[in-house]
Design a protein around this motif. Structure first.
Motif, short mmCIF file in Angstrom:
data_model
loop_
_atom_site.label_atom_id
_atom_site.label_comp_id
_atom_site.label_asym_id
_atom_site.label_seq_id
_atom_site.Cartn_x
_atom_site.Cartn_y
_atom_site.Cartn_z
N VAL A 115 -17.98 23.19 27.26
CA VAL A 115 -18.14 21.77 26.95
C VAL A 115 -19.16 21.58 25.82
O VAL A 115 -18.95 20.75 24.93
N LEU A 116 -20.24 22.34 25.84
CA LEU A 116 -21.28 22.21 24.82
C LEU A 116 -20.73 22.52 23.43
O LEU A 116 -20.94 21.77 22.48
N VAL A 117 -19.99 23.62 23.33
CA VAL A 117 -19.43 24.02 22.03
C VAL A 117 -18.31 23.08 21.60
O VAL A 117 -18.32 22.54 20.49
N GLY A 118 -17.32 22.89 22.48
CA GLY A 118 -16.19 22.04 22.13
C GLY A 118 -16.57 20.58 21.96
O GLY A 118 -16.09 19.91 21.04
N GLY A 119 -17.44 20.08 22.85
CA GLY A 119 -17.85 18.69 22.77
C GLY A 119 -18.65 18.40 21.50
O GLY A 119 -18.46 17.35 20.86
N THR A 120 -19.55 19.30 21.15
CA THR A 120 -20.35 19.12 19.93
C THR A 120 -19.47 19.14 18.70
O THR A 120 -19.61 18.29 17.79
N THR A 121 -18.53 20.08 18.67
CA THR A 121 -17.60 20.16 17.54
C THR A 121 -16.78 18.88 17.41
O THR A 121 -16.64 18.31 16.32
N GLY A 122 -16.24 18.41 18.53
CA GLY A 122 -15.44 17.19 18.52
C GLY A 122 -16.23 15.97 18.11
O GLY A 122 -15.75 15.14 17.33
N ALA A 123 -17.46 15.84 18.64
CA ALA A 123 -18.29 14.67 18.32
C ALA A 123 -18.65 14.64 16.83
O ALA A 123 -18.61 13.58 16.19
N VAL A 124 -19.00 15.80 16.28
CA VAL A 124 -19.36 15.87 14.86
C VAL A 124 -18.16 15.55 13.98
O VAL A 124 -18.24 14.75 13.04
N MET A 125 -17.01 16.17 14.28
CA MET A 125 -15.82 15.96 13.45
C MET A 125 -15.32 14.52 13.56
O MET A 125 -14.92 13.93 12.55
N MET A 126 -15.34 13.95 14.76
CA MET A 126 -14.89 12.58 14.93
C MET A 126 -15.83 11.60 14.23
O MET A 126 -15.40 10.61 13.64
N SER A 127 -17.14 11.88 14.28
CA SER A 127 -18.12 11.02 13.61
C SER A 127 -17.88 11.03 12.10
O SER A 127 -17.92 9.98 11.45
N ARG A 128 -17.64 12.20 11.53
CA ARG A 128 -17.38 12.30 10.09
C ARG A 128 -16.09 11.57 9.73
O ARG A 128 -16.02 10.88 8.72
N LEU A 129 -15.07 11.71 10.58
CA LEU A 129 -13.79 11.07 10.31
C LEU A 129 -13.92 9.55 10.31
O LEU A 129 -13.40 8.87 9.42
N MET A 130 -14.65 9.01 11.29
CA MET A 130 -14.81 7.56 11.39
C MET A 130 -15.71 7.04 10.27
O MET A 130 -15.52 5.92 9.78
N PHE A 131 -16.68 7.85 9.86
CA PHE A 131 -17.56 7.43 8.75
C PHE A 131 -16.77 7.33 7.45
O PHE A 131 -16.97 6.40 6.65
N LYS A 132 -15.87 8.29 7.23
CA LYS A 132 -15.06 8.26 6.01
C LYS A 132 -14.11 7.07 5.98
O LYS A 132 -13.89 6.47 4.95
N ARG A 133 -13.54 6.75 7.15
CA ARG A 133 -12.57 5.66 7.21
C ARG A 133 -13.24 4.29 7.22
O ARG A 133 -12.61 3.28 6.92
N SER A 134 -14.51 4.24 7.63
CA SER A 134 -15.26 2.97 7.73
C SER A 134 -14.47 1.94 8.54
O SER A 134 -14.31 0.78 8.15
#
Length: 295
Positions: free
Chosen positions: A35-54
């Motif tokens: 969960v720590l590895v997968g969750g961190t990866t998902g949270a970071v990637m999703m945050s970047r995706l939403m930031f780009k899309r605004s």
């Protein structure tokens, strides 16, 4: 002879218990590590995706809240992992309470935000709301209300009731606050929470299934080309996460309350810890989205 047999049985039981504890810790370490590895990866990637899309939609604002909740939980997981590796807690009883309380706070707040997404999309489907009416500030207002109301309920329980018994501060063990479940007020509170959650999940699941079946009949065979169908599938995904991650814990909690005895060799404690660990798997939801498992 009887005394010797009793001693042998006692030693055998102790060895079995030690083996069970080691086996249980390996499972918990594996689950929390994944969960720590997968969750961190998902949270970071999703945050970047939403930031780009605004994105400025209300649903996007709620998803940001879920990412924040996942991040808080992920920060606490190294403390849990260190405890299960070292089998001792050196950070004090209050820190133990905080780390232990985070996992429950995360579960219930995440559940509320999941349900908010499902209900909003159902209201849009049934023409009770218009997507054009839902702005970013609506999501912000809803989020603030959820955080305030949730905190007013959760924080008093945490500071005044959860793990405050003096016996918890006298040991180098952690995450054993289930011993308070023999208190009448805790039993009533747990049964009430379980009843509300189960009723809500079953109701939403049935409604969601009816909606998806109706859309499939109306849009077949090109239903994936329609945004409305994809939106309802995403809602169904959140309900599946609740069913897989949260419901087993609450179903087992009923059995645990009814059968738990204050014995250190109780296997119920191990199964309870596994069910609690399962609730953290919901942190992989964002990884499912960004990896294309859910489009």
């Amino acid at each position: 002879m009887e005394k010797i047999n009793t001693t042998v049985l006692s030693n055998t039981s102790k060895r079995d218990l030690d083996h069970s504890n080691v086996h249980g810790r390996v499972i918990l370490i594996t689950l929390y590590g994944m969960v720590l590895v997968g969750g961190t990866t998902g949270a970071v990637m999703m945050s970047r995706l939403m930031f780009k899309r605004s994105t400025r939609s209300m649903i996007a604002t709620i998803v940001i809240n879920i990412i924040v909740l996942h991040s808080i939980l992920l920060v606490s997981l190294p403390f849990r992992l260190s405890y299960y590796v070292l089998v001792t807690w050196e950070l004090g009883s209050f820190t133990c309470r905080v780390v232990s309380g985070i996992i429950y706070g995360h579960m219930y707040f995440t559940f509320v935000f999941y349900v908010a997404i499902v209900i909003l999309r159902l209201l849009i489907y049934f023409k009770k709301l218009q997507m054009q009416q839902l702005k970013k500030y609506h999501g912000v207002v809803l989020s603030i209300i959820i955080w305030i109301v949730g905190s007013l309920i959760f924080l008093p329980i945490f500071f005044l009731q959860y793990g405050v018994h003096p016996r918890y501060s006298e040991q180098q063990q952690c995450f054993e606050f289930y011993k308070d479940l023999n208190r009448t007020e805790f039993i009533i509170m747990n049964y009430s929470i379980i009843a509300v959650i189960m009723t809500m999940v079953v109701t939403l699941f049935l409604i969601q299934m009816v909606v998806i079946v109706q859309l499939m009949k109306a849009l077949w065979p090109d239903m994936w080309a329609h945004q409305e169908y994809r939106a309802q599938i995403k809602s169904f995904f959140f309900l599946l996460v609740i069913l897989v991650c949260f419901i087993p814990h609450h179903v087992f909690r009923v059995y645990f309350i009814q059968n738990y005895t204050d014995r250190k060799d109780s296997e119920l404690v191990f199964y309870n810890e596994i069910c609690i660990a399962l609730t953290t798997i919901c942190c992989l939801d964002m990884l499912c989205f960004v990896s294309g498992v859910i489009h």
